[in-house]
Scaffold this active site. Structure first.
Site, PDB file in Angstrom:
ATOM      1  CB  SER A  11      -0.907   0.006   1.232  1.00 48.63           C
ATOM      2  OG  SER A  11      -1.623   1.227   1.325  1.00 48.63           O
ATOM      3  CG  HIS A  12       0.626   4.500  -2.688  1.00 47.13           C
ATOM      4  ND1 HIS A  12       0.323   3.386  -3.436  1.00 47.13           N
ATOM      5  CD2 HIS A  12       1.298   5.342  -3.516  1.00 47.13           C
ATOM      6  CE1 HIS A  12       0.775   3.544  -4.662  1.00 47.13           C
ATOM      7  NE2 HIS A  12       1.376   4.722  -4.733  1.00 47.13           N
ATOM      8  CB  SER A  13      -1.302   4.339   3.712  1.00 50.06           C
ATOM      9  OG  SER A  13      -1.448   4.433   5.108  1.00 50.06           O
ATOM     10  CB  SER A  71       3.884   3.714  -7.816  1.00 47.41           C
ATOM     11  OG  SER A  71       3.409   4.033  -6.528  1.00 47.41           O
TER      12      SER A  71
END
Length: 124
Positions: A11-13, A71
């Site tokens: 995840s981006h987080s 991404s």
């Protein structure tokens, strides 16, 4: 002991990756689960190094990979090219895909059945 199938959450987080890991571990205590989230400095984004480590440290030989945004998927696809592990990637919602896969792996469901179930929730 090496587990045959595992799950990797990207995840981006950092909080999302960790949270999903916690949720799916509740239904799949025997499934190898690793995660990576955020950039190297803890911001929103992805880190190839963190993603690579999540795959390398997962003790399973075959890995279902789940991601949230572009991404993260690109990092997974790069890992797929260089890793010795077999990585299964479906374009499904990260939480739902990881959760149902983990639950099915925990109950030793047939992999073909798991894959067919994931195909029903692919986001196009």
């Amino acid at each position: 002991m090496t587990k045959k199938y595992g799950i990797v959450i990207i995840s981006h987080s950092p909080d999302v990756a960790y949270g999903i890991h916690q949720i799916i571990q509740e239904v799949a205590r025997d499934v190898a689960i690793t995660h990576a989230g955020g950039t190297d400095d803890g911001e929103i984004g992805t880190s190839f190094e963190k993603v690579s480590t999540a795959f390398e440290t997962n003790e399973a030989d075959y890995l279902y990979a789940f991601y949230d945004l572009g991404s993260a998927k690109m990092n997974i696809e790069t890992i797929m090219e260089i890793s010795d592990k077999d990585i299964l990637l479906f374009d499904v919602p990260i939480l739902e895909g990881a959760y149902v896969t983990a639950a099915q792996l925990q109950m030793d469901e047939n992999i073909d059945v798991i894959n067919k179930n994931l195909e029903t929730i692919i986001v196009k």
